[in-house]
Design a protein around this motif. Structure first.
Motif, PDB file in Angstrom:
ATOM      1  N   LEU A  44       0.947  -1.190   0.177  1.00 52.25           N
ATOM      2  CA  LEU A  44       0.034  -0.086   0.014  1.00 52.25           C
ATOM      3  C   LEU A  44       0.968   1.309   0.055  1.00 52.25           C
ATOM      4  O   LEU A  44       0.475   2.363  -0.776  1.00 52.25           O
ATOM      5  CB  LEU A  44      -0.917  -0.034   1.238  1.00 52.25           C
ATOM      6  CG  LEU A  44      -2.020  -1.017   1.338  1.00 52.25           C
ATOM      7  CD1 LEU A  44      -2.688  -0.929   2.545  1.00 52.25           C
ATOM      8  CD2 LEU A  44      -2.956  -0.907   0.183  1.00 52.25           C
ATOM      9  N   ALA A  47       2.597   2.069  -3.675  1.00 58.56           N
ATOM     10  CA  ALA A  47       1.343   2.564  -4.346  1.00 58.56           C
ATOM     11  C   ALA A  47       1.262   3.953  -4.108  1.00 58.56           C
ATOM     12  O   ALA A  47       1.170   4.921  -5.097  1.00 58.56           O
ATOM     13  CB  ALA A  47       0.066   1.706  -4.466  1.00 58.56           C
ATOM     14  N   GLU A  48       1.096   4.547  -2.844  1.00 61.15           N
ATOM     15  CA  GLU A  48       0.582   5.490  -2.387  1.00 61.15           C
ATOM     16  C   GLU A  48       1.834   6.692  -2.862  1.00 61.15           C
ATOM     17  O   GLU A  48       1.717   7.800  -3.188  1.00 61.15           O
ATOM     18  CB  GLU A  48       0.068   5.601  -1.076  1.00 61.15           C
ATOM     19  CG  GLU A  48      -0.414   7.044  -0.892  1.00 61.15           C
ATOM     20  CD  GLU A  48      -1.863   7.385  -1.305  1.00 61.15           C
ATOM     21  OE1 GLU A  48      -2.417   8.442  -1.316  1.00 61.15           O
ATOM     22  OE2 GLU A  48      -2.483   6.409  -1.934  1.00 61.15           O
ATOM     23  N   LYS A  51       1.875   7.621  -6.171  1.00 61.01           N
ATOM     24  CA  LYS A  51       0.627   8.611  -6.703  1.00 61.01           C
ATOM     25  C   LYS A  51       1.165   9.873  -6.093  1.00 61.01           C
ATOM     26  O   LYS A  51       0.972  10.930  -6.882  1.00 61.01           O
ATOM     27  CB  LYS A  51      -0.250   7.796  -5.897  1.00 61.01           C
ATOM     28  CG  LYS A  51      -1.693   8.967  -6.139  1.00 61.01           C
ATOM     29  CD  LYS A  51      -2.874   8.084  -5.508  1.00 61.01           C
ATOM     30  CE  LYS A  51      -3.950   9.165  -5.231  1.00 61.01           C
ATOM     31  NZ  LYS A  51      -4.983   8.681  -4.268  1.00 61.01           N
ATOM     32  N   ASN A 133      -6.065  -1.674  -2.527  1.00 59.54           N
ATOM     33  CA  ASN A 133      -7.213  -0.617  -2.096  1.00 59.54           C
ATOM     34  C   ASN A 133      -6.835   0.967  -1.890  1.00 59.54           C
ATOM     35  O   ASN A 133      -6.035   1.242  -0.881  1.00 59.54           O
ATOM     36  CB  ASN A 133      -7.608  -1.178  -0.703  1.00 59.54           C
ATOM     37  CG  ASN A 133      -8.658  -0.524  -0.110  1.00 59.54           C
ATOM     38  OD1 ASN A 133      -8.929   0.792  -0.134  1.00 59.54           O
ATOM     39  ND2 ASN A 133      -9.596  -1.105   0.733  1.00 59.54           N
ATOM     40  N   ALA A 134      -7.192   1.726  -2.514  1.00 59.52           N
ATOM     41  CA  ALA A 134      -6.492   3.169  -2.846  1.00 59.52           C
ATOM     42  C   ALA A 134      -7.054   3.995  -1.467  1.00 59.52           C
ATOM     43  O   ALA A 134      -6.117   4.699  -1.018  1.00 59.52           O
ATOM     44  CB  ALA A 134      -7.098   3.962  -4.083  1.00 59.52           C
ATOM     45  N   THR A 135      -8.295   3.690  -0.897  1.00 59.97           N
ATOM     46  CA  THR A 135      -8.660   4.346   0.479  1.00 59.97           C
ATOM     47  C   THR A 135      -7.682   3.820   1.348  1.00 59.97           C
ATOM     48  O   THR A 135      -7.293   4.632   2.255  1.00 59.97           O
ATOM     49  CB  THR A 135     -10.027   3.601   0.755  1.00 59.97           C
ATOM     50  OG1 THR A 135     -11.015   4.211  -0.400  1.00 59.97           O
ATOM     51  CG2 THR A 135     -10.483   4.604   1.930  1.00 59.97           C
ATOM     52  N   ALA A 137      -4.649   2.767   1.195  1.00 62.26           N
ATOM     53  CA  ALA A 137      -3.431   3.262   1.042  1.00 62.26           C
ATOM     54  C   ALA A 137      -3.099   4.820   1.462  1.00 62.26           C
ATOM     55  O   ALA A 137      -2.182   5.251   2.060  1.00 62.26           O
ATOM     56  CB  ALA A 137      -2.849   3.164  -0.182  1.00 62.26           C
ATOM     57  N   ALA A 138      -4.092   5.582   0.980  1.00 58.60           N
ATOM     58  CA  ALA A 138      -4.267   6.900   1.341  1.00 58.60           C
ATOM     59  C   ALA A 138      -4.217   7.088   2.887  1.00 58.60           C
ATOM     60  O   ALA A 138      -3.613   7.921   3.640  1.00 58.60           O
ATOM     61  CB  ALA A 138      -5.333   7.586   0.792  1.00 58.60           C
TER      62      ALA A 138
END
Length: 153
Positions: A44, A47-48, A51, A133-135, A137-138
């Motif tokens: 995670l 990935a973040e 981004k 899961n982008a949520t 990760a953020a």
């Protein structure tokens, strides 16, 4: 329901999110769950990082490789469980250390990865859905920033 505090994880909406986010604060700690959460957090975070910072974020899964994980003795059933895991369940499918290192070396030397890559068995592939899961990760990024803010000033 109680009001959310600033550092609380986002509300759990799906089974996938509940698998990714940390267990309730009153859940007992165990080494294997903590290990799994740490590996998931690596994916995670990579990935973040990609981004937010615009860099290539890479997470590597070397496979099941014989390591010293679980060698700390705590006594009782835990030691029996670790022994059964390594000697009965993992041993037949464990990879040599060189095979596990292949993914790390590939990730370090590849010029074709990006902006985010998950490397497993020496090649880029997709992580499991709960690791994408982008949520989560953020949320992990924000909690991590808060945790180091006092140290880094």
């Amino acid at each position: 329901s109680r009001p959310r505090r600033p550092r609380d994880p986002p509300p759990r909406k799906t089974t996938t999110e509940s698998q990714v986010l940390p267990p309730p604060r009153d859940a007992p700690w165990d080494a294997f769950s903590a290990y799994g959460v740490s590996k998931l957090s690596n994916v995670l975070h990579a990935a973040e990082c990609s981004k937010r910072l615009g860099v290539t974020g890479v997470a590597v899964h070397p496979g099941i490789v014989p390591t010293a994980l679980g060698q700390t003795r705590s006594g009782g059933l835990h030691d029996l469980g670790v022994w059964l895991w390594w000697h009965v369940l993992a041993a037949p499918v464990a990879e040599p250390v060189e095979s596990g290192a292949e993914s790390v070396v590939f990730a370090a030397l590849s010029l074709t990865l990006g902006p985010f890559a998950y490397v497993k068995h020496g090649r880029a592939t997709r992580p499991a859905p709960h690791a994408a899961n982008a949520t989560a990760a953020a949320w992990l990024w924000e909690v991590s920033e808060g945790a180091v803010a006092g140290v880094l000033g």
